[in-house]
Design an enzyme around this catalytic site. Structure first.
Site, PDB file in Angstrom:
ATOM      1  N   ASP A  61       0.821  -1.219   0.000  1.00 30.92           N
ATOM      2  CA  ASP A  61       0.000   0.000   0.000  1.00 30.92           C
ATOM      3  C   ASP A  61       0.852   1.266   0.000  1.00 30.92           C
ATOM      4  OD1 ASP A  61       0.777  -0.693   2.663  1.00 30.92           O
ATOM      5  OD2 ASP A  61      -0.742   0.650   3.479  1.00 30.92           O
ATOM      6  N   ASP A 113       8.670   4.852  -0.923  1.00 33.18           N
ATOM      7  CA  ASP A 113       8.018   4.105   0.166  1.00 33.18           C
ATOM      8  C   ASP A 113       6.809   3.366  -0.358  1.00 33.18           C
ATOM      9  OD1 ASP A 113       7.109   3.139   2.538  1.00 33.18           O
ATOM     10  OD2 ASP A 113       6.504   5.067   3.344  1.00 33.18           O
ATOM     11  N   GLU A 136      -0.138  -1.136   5.620  1.00 27.95           N
ATOM     12  CA  GLU A 136       0.988  -0.752   6.477  1.00 27.95           C
ATOM     13  C   GLU A 136       0.929   0.724   6.844  1.00 27.95           C
ATOM     14  OE1 GLU A 136       4.954   0.678   7.684  1.00 27.95           O
ATOM     15  OE2 GLU A 136       3.808   1.314   5.941  1.00 27.95           O
ATOM     16  N   GLU A 137       0.344   1.533   5.962  1.00 32.95           N
ATOM     17  CA  GLU A 137       0.402   2.988   6.150  1.00 32.95           C
ATOM     18  C   GLU A 137      -0.718   3.522   7.046  1.00 32.95           C
ATOM     19  OE1 GLU A 137       2.900   4.571   5.438  1.00 32.95           O
ATOM     20  OE2 GLU A 137       3.844   3.910   3.586  1.00 32.95           O
ATOM     21  N   GLU A 169      12.021  -1.516   3.225  1.00 36.56           N
ATOM     22  CA  GLU A 169      11.604  -0.123   3.400  1.00 36.56           C
ATOM     23  C   GLU A 169      12.731   0.810   2.941  1.00 36.56           C
ATOM     24  OE1 GLU A 169       8.902   1.365   4.209  1.00 36.56           O
ATOM     25  OE2 GLU A 169       7.691   0.127   5.555  1.00 36.56           O
ATOM     26  N   HIS A 174       6.327   9.635   1.775  1.00 34.52           N
ATOM     27  CA  HIS A 174       5.068  10.364   2.052  1.00 34.52           C
ATOM     28  C   HIS A 174       5.094  11.805   1.551  1.00 34.52           C
ATOM     29  CE1 HIS A 174       4.165   7.448   5.644  1.00 34.52           C
ATOM     30  NE2 HIS A 174       4.634   6.835   4.584  1.00 34.52           N
TER      31      HIS A 174
HETATM   32 ZN   LIG Z   1       6.714   2.065   4.000  1.00 35.83          ZN
END
Ligand SMILES: [Zn+2]
Length: 356
Positions: free
Chosen positions: A74, A98, A128-129, A157, A331
């Site tokens: 995700d 990411d 995960e987010e 990651e 992000h």
């Molecule tokens: Zn991540």
């Protein structure tokens, strides 16, 4: 028509781009999981098991050791950065750092190394987010831990190609103040809960975060307000206000110690823990970890963000973070990944898993 063709699976850069261009904001991972599942099933040298939108694939060659490569499927929400755009040696767009460039490397190893020197397991997981309770790897670690069994895990990651050991824990708490409602024309009849939040913010402003060294890695903590709320109506003295605070804590504190610390900082206030995820010690003394560090160039540093290496830590599996993305770009609207960095990480991983 599948987008993960044989040619795409054979090239980590093409694969990164293909994964990024499948929309998969948290809660919407069905399509990307379908694609990954179909691609791995076509290969024939892996057994797969799907649980929700989490896919586990494994080799079963009877090797003495098993290494897990894991990546989430995700992304955070789209921010005018989808789909990807290639500009010279840089791939721009949501998920490039990411962590689809990392997830792509796990998938690439799965597709192109049928006879690794260890048995390999792969975890491609969802959610995960967002809050830890929805995290596919977290859920699996509780319901089907046998699917995650391994001697060592590499979570892909973003680390910009450096081995980042362990991770900081994260805890969200809500600090609430209460008062008494009244008409704002007769405010002296009430008690303003929003005004009472001021000392909470003062404590946050005055807070001095620690820097801690654990197993030769330096971790830097942080305690920050992330949301604030309160109020009833434009003519009412509010009887409740709250601040949500996020504490990022070093691996010398477990969740209980972190909670005790936060309660001490906000002594005298109502504190409710809403979400928490454990820290993970670096674990570089373990031979599997040391061997990987050597294969990846010998350098390492502390992981400051929270990552799912902590899931593996709670199962007793040492784990490190290693991926081509730049963690500082995660992000962000201008998220991107450098193509040479993808290739360098791919080479290191391949050298680690291939029979010499
Ligand atoms: Zn991540």
């Amino acid at each position: 028509m599948t987008v993960l063709s044989e040619a795409v699976l054979a090239d980590p850069v093409a694969l990164t781009r293909a994964l990024c261009d499948i929309p998969s904001v948290s809660w919407n991972e069905a399509e990307i999981c379908d694609e990954v599942e179909a691609a791995l099933k076509r290969l024939g040298h892996l057994t797969t098991e799907r649980v929700g939108n989490t896919l586990i694939a494994r080799t079963d060659l009877g090797r003495g050791r098993r290494v897990m490569l894991a990546g989430h499927l995700d992304t955070v929400p789209v921010n005018d950065n989808f789909p990807t755009r290639l500009d010279g040696d840089v791939l721009w767009g949501l998920g490039t750092s990411d962590m689809k460039s990392g997830t792509a490397l796990a998938l690439w190893i799965a597709a192109t190394v049928p006879e690794p020197k260890f048995d390999l397991s792969f975890a491609f997981y969802d959610c995960e987010e967002i809050e830890a309770e929805h995290n596919g790897l977290n859920k699996l670690s509780k319901t089907r831990p046998e699917l995650l069994a391994a001697d060592f895990a590499i979570l892909l990651e973003p680390t910009y190609g450096l081995v980042e050991a362990g991770c900081q824990g994260t805890m969200r708490v809500r600090v609430t103040t209460s008062g008494k409602r009244a008409h704002s024309a007769r405010s002296w009849k009430g008690e303003n809960a929003i005004h009472k939040i001021a000392p909470v913010l003062e404590r946050l402003n005055a807070y001095e975060a620690r820097e801690v060294e654990v197993d030769r890695c330096t971790y830097r903590e942080g305690l920050n307000a992330v949301f604030i709320g309160g109020g009833v109506a434009g003519n009412v003295i509010p009887d409740q206000a709250w601040v949500d605070v996020n504490f990022r804590f070093a691996p010398d504190r477990d969740e209980a110690a972190a909670e005790a610390h936060v309660r001490e900082v906000f002594a005298g206030f109502d504190v409710h823990v809403s979400d928490t995820a454990p820290s993970c010690r670096p674990g570089l003394d373990r031979p599997e970890a040391a061997e990987f560090v050597a294969a990846a160039g010998g350098e390492f540093r502390a992981k400051l963000g929270w990552t799912d290496v902590a899931r593996f830590a709670t199962l007793g599996i040492p784990a490190v973070n290693f991926g081509p993305g730049d963690p500082n770009l995660a992000h962000k609207q201008d998220e991107r990944v450098e193509i040479p960095r993808i290739r360098a990480c791919a080479d290191a991983l391949r050298a680690y898993v291939e029979e010499t």
